[in-house]
Design an enzyme around this catalytic site. Structure first.
Site, mmCIF file in Angstrom:
data_model
loop_
_atom_site.group_PDB
_atom_site.id
_atom_site.type_symbol
_atom_site.label_atom_id
_atom_site.label_comp_id
_atom_site.label_asym_id
_atom_site.label_seq_id
_atom_site.Cartn_x
_atom_site.Cartn_y
_atom_site.Cartn_z
ATOM 1 N N GLU A 12 -49.495 -14.062 31.202
ATOM 2 C CA GLU A 12 -49.087 -13.664 32.553
ATOM 3 C C GLU A 12 -49.080 -14.874 33.483
ATOM 4 O OE1 GLU A 12 -51.575 -10.522 34.108
ATOM 5 O OE2 GLU A 12 -50.257 -10.206 35.836
ATOM 6 N N ASN A 71 -45.667 -1.785 34.593
ATOM 7 C CA ASN A 71 -47.013 -2.087 34.076
ATOM 8 C C ASN A 71 -48.029 -1.415 34.983
ATOM 9 O OD1 ASN A 71 -49.230 -3.929 32.805
ATOM 10 N ND2 ASN A 71 -49.393 -4.322 35.013
ATOM 11 N N GLU A 72 -48.990 -0.749 34.410
ATOM 12 C CA GLU A 72 -50.060 -0.103 35.191
ATOM 13 C C GLU A 72 -49.489 0.536 36.459
ATOM 14 O OE1 GLU A 72 -53.563 -2.608 35.614
ATOM 15 O OE2 GLU A 72 -53.857 -2.606 33.444
ATOM 16 N N TYR A 103 -59.824 -2.329 28.598
ATOM 17 C CA TYR A 103 -60.629 -3.560 28.587
ATOM 18 C C TYR A 103 -62.085 -3.241 28.256
ATOM 19 C CZ TYR A 103 -56.860 -6.437 30.451
ATOM 20 O OH TYR A 103 -55.691 -7.136 30.598
ATOM 21 N N GLU A 134 -52.873 -3.908 26.528
ATOM 22 C CA GLU A 134 -53.806 -4.922 27.037
ATOM 23 C C GLU A 134 -55.200 -4.494 26.606
ATOM 24 O OE1 GLU A 134 -53.620 -5.938 31.241
ATOM 25 O OE2 GLU A 134 -51.437 -5.783 31.250
ATOM 26 N N GLN A 158 -55.881 -12.664 27.494
ATOM 27 C CA GLN A 158 -54.539 -13.192 27.428
ATOM 28 C C GLN A 158 -54.574 -14.455 26.571
ATOM 29 O OE1 GLN A 158 -52.532 -13.536 31.186
ATOM 30 N NE2 GLN A 158 -53.221 -11.532 31.907
HETATM 31 O O1 AHR Z 1 -54.801 -9.033 32.415
HETATM 32 C C1 AHR Z 1 -55.121 -9.063 33.764
HETATM 33 C C2 AHR Z 1 -54.648 -7.835 34.498
HETATM 34 O O2 AHR Z 1 -55.295 -6.713 33.984
HETATM 35 C C3 AHR Z 1 -53.183 -7.495 34.335
HETATM 36 O O3 AHR Z 1 -52.386 -8.180 35.232
HETATM 37 C C4 AHR Z 1 -53.156 -6.025 34.616
HETATM 38 O O4 AHR Z 1 -52.117 -5.370 33.923
HETATM 39 C C5 AHR Z 1 -54.525 -5.545 34.196
HETATM 40 O O5 AHR Z 1 -55.130 -4.798 35.170
#
Ligand code: AHR
Length: 519
Positions: free
Chosen positions: A58, A204-205, A272, A328, A379
């Protein structure tokens, strides 16, 4: 040359047939216990598609600018502006790469990143620090990087602040062979051949930074955008809709409850593993346990979201099921403000604990291979759960890099059923896959203080030989830093084979991949 880890000082503990004291390569002693694993080579659970080891880059911190991209005039060795060392390390390791976000994607205007670099507009990166970016890194640069490292490109489109026209034009620009104004513009910009991009994210999100919508609102918006996203050339686009945050079922139900026709090919959840107690190199055992506890939840989320998808969007007789993505994932630790100031937003060190987390995640992904079409760890460089860390001309391979390097052997194989009888986030984790006479087994010992003597019993096959590599450090905060880039590197691991049994010894905090040849 790496040396096999040897057992020094193996002493049976008083009165316990399975307990022993083992000295690790760092000279620390830990009790050892036997651990049995059953691997049923006939019970296949799905293909470990290459896309299951995908990555994400990103415009955030120094992931792209300063990390992957140093510019053509840099003193740092580069290939057309791409850091050469990073390209060399990543080549052949990245099956698919998602770009340009993340949150950044929903405020990215692709036209700003094409044409003469000096004329590109300067935009404000409003999600990641309000700094200006000069757009010197755009679509052509990203596609070139993908070609250099052998990755399939995955473009995340702007739904939040963009329009359906902007996204359909990007698709035409990339994929229409020639003769339209947009495809001719691509040719004038140096790429007569179409990019043939298959994977397209439609936002995205969108439950958060991508527009703060509810699932049903997003479904309406999704349908409008998707109407114009067509096969512009030889590549049929694989459209990916925004899925839930974690295992949020309400988002999934509302989205699919409001979908009529034109359904996406993929549905992308994000999950996450937070570790917000202490910074990455100051983790306590409790911080680690709390973070590792997320992996059983990720596995449950994959199983439950898959079941929900199959109920709400039953497999289409012609197109099959909607693909589930873990778009992600990775560890998100508490950031060190000084490091962030120096290296950019969301920079965190990657330790042996992070590598174990990566391997716990990959084992979940391999086990659930039949339920997933893609996963992307977040990432690739300098941000969150990175493979590479850079500082000026230095480029360090993290512990997580090595986990991806040696678990790559699973790709393209059929995942097979494993059973260890040990449940829980701090217990031995296993995944196995096979193809013809090759069996790949990944074993993770997340325990900080116990060696596991792992005995894998293969049902349906007999082993003729095996090799293995292991990543291990007794200190959970050990990392490959700019000062000590090779502190934690893979070692050869001794494996014993006897008929249907393969045995290896895993010290505390270790990840090993065994490559077994069947007779
Ligand atoms: O990876 C960092 C951020 O985490 C990304 O921009 C977003 O999609 C997520 O909340």
């Amino acid at each position: 040359m790496s040396q096999p880890i040897s057992r020094r000082g193996f002493v049976l503990g008083a009165g316990a047939a399975t307990a022993a004291i083992l000295t690790t390569r760092r000279g620390l002693s830990s009790p050892a216990t036997e651990q049995r694993v059953n691997i049923d080579l006939a019970k296949e659970t799905g293909t470990v598609r290459p896309e299951l080891h995908g990555h994400f880059a990103e415009h955030l911190g120094s992931c792209v600018y300063g990390g992957l991209w140093v510019g053509k005039n840099s003193k740092i060795p580069n290939i057309n502006g791409h850091r050469k060392q990073a390209v060399d390390y990543l080549k052949g390791l990245i099956p698919v790469l998602r770009w340009p976000g993340g949150c950044f994607a929903d405020d990215y205007h692709w036209r700003d990143g094409i044409g003469a670099a000096a004329k590109r507009p300067k935009d404000v990166n409003l999600h990641w620090g309000m700094y200006t970016e000069d757009n010197s890194y755009g679509t052509h640069q990203f596609i070139e990087l993908c070609r250099l490292i052998g990755a399939e490109p995955y473009l995340a489109g702007n739904v939040g602040s963009g329009t359906p026209q902007e996204l359909r034009d990007w698709m035409e620009y990339c994929n229409y062979p020639k003769g339209s104004s947009l495809s001719d513009e691509r040719a004038a910009n140096g790429s007569p051949e179409p990019f043939n991009v298959k994977y397209w994210g439609v936002g995205n999100e969108n439950w958060g930074c991508g527009g703060n919508m509810t699932g049903d609102e997003y479904a309406t918006v999704y349908r409008r955008f998707a109407t114009y996203l067509r096969r512009f050339g030889e590549t049929q686009p694989f459209l990916i809709a925004c899925g839930p945050n974690g295992n949020n079922k309400e988002w999934t139900q509302k989205f699919w409850g409001n979908m009529r026709g034109g359904r996406p090919s993929g549905f992308a959840m994000h999950f996450y593993s937070n570790g917000r107690g202490n910074t990455a190199t100051h983790f306590t055992l409790d911080d680690m346990r709390q973070q590792f506890a997320s992996f059983p939840n990720i596995e449950m989320a994959i199983v439950e979201q898959r079941a929900l998808l199959d109920t709400m969007a039953p497999p289409n007789p012609r197109l099959g099921p909607v693909g589930l993505l873990l778009d992600e994932w990775g560890v998100w630790d508490r950031m060190d403000p000084e490091e962030e100031k120096k290296y950019g937003r969301l920079f965190q060190q990657i330790t042996i604990r992070s590598a174990i987390a990566a391997a716990l995640g990959l084992n979940v992904i391999h086990r659930q291979a039949g339920k997933l079409v893609m996963t992307n760890i977040a990432q690739m460089v300098n941000v969150l759960h990175a493979l590479l860390l850079t500082d000026e001309d230095k480029c360090v391979r993290t512990t997580t890099y090595y986990v991806y390097e040696f678990t790559k052997a699973h790709l393209g194989q059929l995942s097979v059923q494993t059973e260890s009888g040990a449940a829980g986030a701090m217990e031995l984790s296993v995944s196995a896959s096979r193809k013809d006479k090759d069996v790949t087994i990944t074993l993770v010992n997340p325990k900080p203080d116990v060696t596991l003597n792992v005995n894998c019993s293969l049902a349906g096959g007999s082993a003729a030989g095996a090799t293995a590599r292991i990543l291990h450090d007794a200190d959970l905060n050990a990392a490959n830093t700019f000062a000590t880039p090779d502190r934690v590197v893979p070692q050869a691991l001794k494996v014993t084979v006897q008929g249907g049994t393969v045995t290896a010894e895993l010290p505390p905090l270790s990840v090993a991949t065994l490559l077994v040849k069947l007779a």
